[in-house]
Scaffold this motif. Structure first.
Motif, PDB file in Angstrom:
ATOM      1  N   TRP A 101       5.541 -57.724 -35.906  1.00 38.69           N
ATOM      2  CA  TRP A 101       5.130 -58.349 -34.650  1.00 38.69           C
ATOM      3  C   TRP A 101       5.349 -59.855 -34.741  1.00 38.69           C
ATOM      4  CZ3 TRP A 101       1.994 -56.139 -30.473  1.00 38.69           C
ATOM      5  CH2 TRP A 101       1.890 -54.743 -30.564  1.00 38.69           C
ATOM      6  N   MET A 102       5.485 -60.473 -33.584  1.00 37.03           N
ATOM      7  CA  MET A 102       5.567 -61.922 -33.472  1.00 37.03           C
ATOM      8  C   MET A 102       4.243 -62.428 -32.923  1.00 37.03           C
ATOM      9  SD  MET A 102       7.632 -64.499 -33.908  1.00 37.03           S
ATOM     10  CE  MET A 102       8.365 -66.002 -33.238  1.00 37.03           C
ATOM     11  N   GLU A 103       3.715 -63.497 -33.513  1.00 40.27           N
ATOM     12  CA  GLU A 103       2.448 -64.057 -33.080  1.00 40.27           C
ATOM     13  C   GLU A 103       2.610 -65.559 -32.833  1.00 40.27           C
ATOM     14  OE1 GLU A 103      -2.067 -63.151 -34.352  1.00 40.27           O
ATOM     15  OE2 GLU A 103      -0.834 -63.979 -35.966  1.00 40.27           O
ATOM     16  N   TRP A 104       2.000 -66.034 -31.742  1.00 43.50           N
ATOM     17  CA  TRP A 104       2.100 -67.439 -31.353  1.00 43.50           C
ATOM     18  C   TRP A 104       0.726 -68.085 -31.321  1.00 43.50           C
ATOM     19  CZ3 TRP A 104       6.710 -70.029 -30.230  1.00 43.50           C
ATOM     20  CH2 TRP A 104       7.848 -69.223 -30.167  1.00 43.50           C
ATOM     21  N   ASP A 105       0.730 -69.410 -31.476  1.00 40.51           N
ATOM     22  CA  ASP A 105      -0.512 -70.169 -31.455  1.00 40.51           C
ATOM     23  C   ASP A 105      -0.211 -71.562 -30.900  1.00 40.51           C
ATOM     24  OD1 ASP A 105      -3.272 -70.599 -32.008  1.00 40.51           O
ATOM     25  OD2 ASP A 105      -2.728 -71.748 -33.788  1.00 40.51           O
ATOM     26  N   GLY A 106      -1.250 -72.230 -30.376  1.00 38.84           N
ATOM     27  CA  GLY A 106      -1.102 -73.619 -29.972  1.00 38.84           C
ATOM     28  C   GLY A 106      -0.676 -73.832 -28.533  1.00 38.84           C
ATOM     29  N   GLY A 107      -0.490 -75.094 -28.199  1.00 38.97           N
ATOM     30  CA  GLY A 107      -0.116 -75.463 -26.844  1.00 38.97           C
ATOM     31  C   GLY A 107       0.750 -76.713 -26.833  1.00 38.97           C
TER      32      GLY A 107
END
Length: 220
Positions: free
Chosen positions: A128-134
């Protein structure tokens, strides 16, 4: 010259050793066994590890060449691959953003969501791909990809992954007496490795910050 008794004793010992070695090589004698091995080839339901073709367990999904896997042999000589060994926490990669975007590190940048970063993880047996932040977005023209370059192939979804993401709240413009507020927009993670914002009227030029925190999608 050896006595008949000594010769018989030597013969018995030789036969015993021969039987022992044969037993060590025979699964029916020594029973089941397991070991670790490096995967060198991947097929639909099997992997080849150290020259042995092993049927994969249902939980061993998305095998890759180079995996260090646990393989096991039954007493009748059948081999199975139980799964890959952990390679540790893959860690986060901080994204390099495209023109007009600034990493979110403060309350005025990305609403204090921290910098945009990503990682590839194993979840429920699959990648899976996971993202974080802005990030903060400058007004005016925006690049088609919020990243400076396309993601590597190992980080791209098999099909477009679309999400509704948070952004700064803005009143809808061009609508008389409107009290509605837009605080989200659509984001597409495409198979070409780009990450694109798909904005409504109030999102096109009025998006000040956006968040990718919590985004997760399968890579197959």
């Amino acid at each position: 010259m050896k006595s008949a008794h000594a010769s018989a004793r030597d013969l018995a010992w030789a036969v015993q050793q021969s039987a022992k070695k044969a037993g060590e090589r025979s699964p029916s004698v020594r029973g089941a066994d397991w070991r670790t091995a490096t995967v060198t080839a991947v097929a639909t339901t099997t992997v080849t590890a150290d020259g042995v073709v092993c049927r994969r367990m249902d939980t061993y999904t998305l095998p890759l060449v180079g995996d260090v896997a646990v393989i096991s042999e039954s007493s009748n000589g059948n081999w199975i691959a139980l799964g890959r060994l952990s390679s540790g926490d893959p860690g986060w990669t901080t994204a390099t953003l495209g023109t007009g975007y600034t990493q979110g590190n403060t309350s005025s940048q990305g609403n204090n969501n921290g910098p945009i970063r990503y990682r590839r993880i194993v979840h429920q047996g699959g990648w899976w791909m996971e993202w974080d932040g802005g990030a903060t977005r400058a007004t005016g023209a925006q690049t088609s990809n919020i990243l400076s370059t396309a993601l590597a192939s190992t980080f791209r979804p098999a099909a477009r992954a679309s999400f509704v993401i948070a952004r700064n709240a803005t009143s809808i413009t061009g609508v008389a007496n409107s009290t509605s507020v837009v605080h989200s927009l659509k984001c597409d993670f495409d198979t070409d490795g780009t990450v694109q914002l798909v904005s409504a009227t109030a999102g096109d030029t009025e998006t000040v910050w956006l968040s990718l925190k919590g985004i997760r999608y399968p890579l197959s």
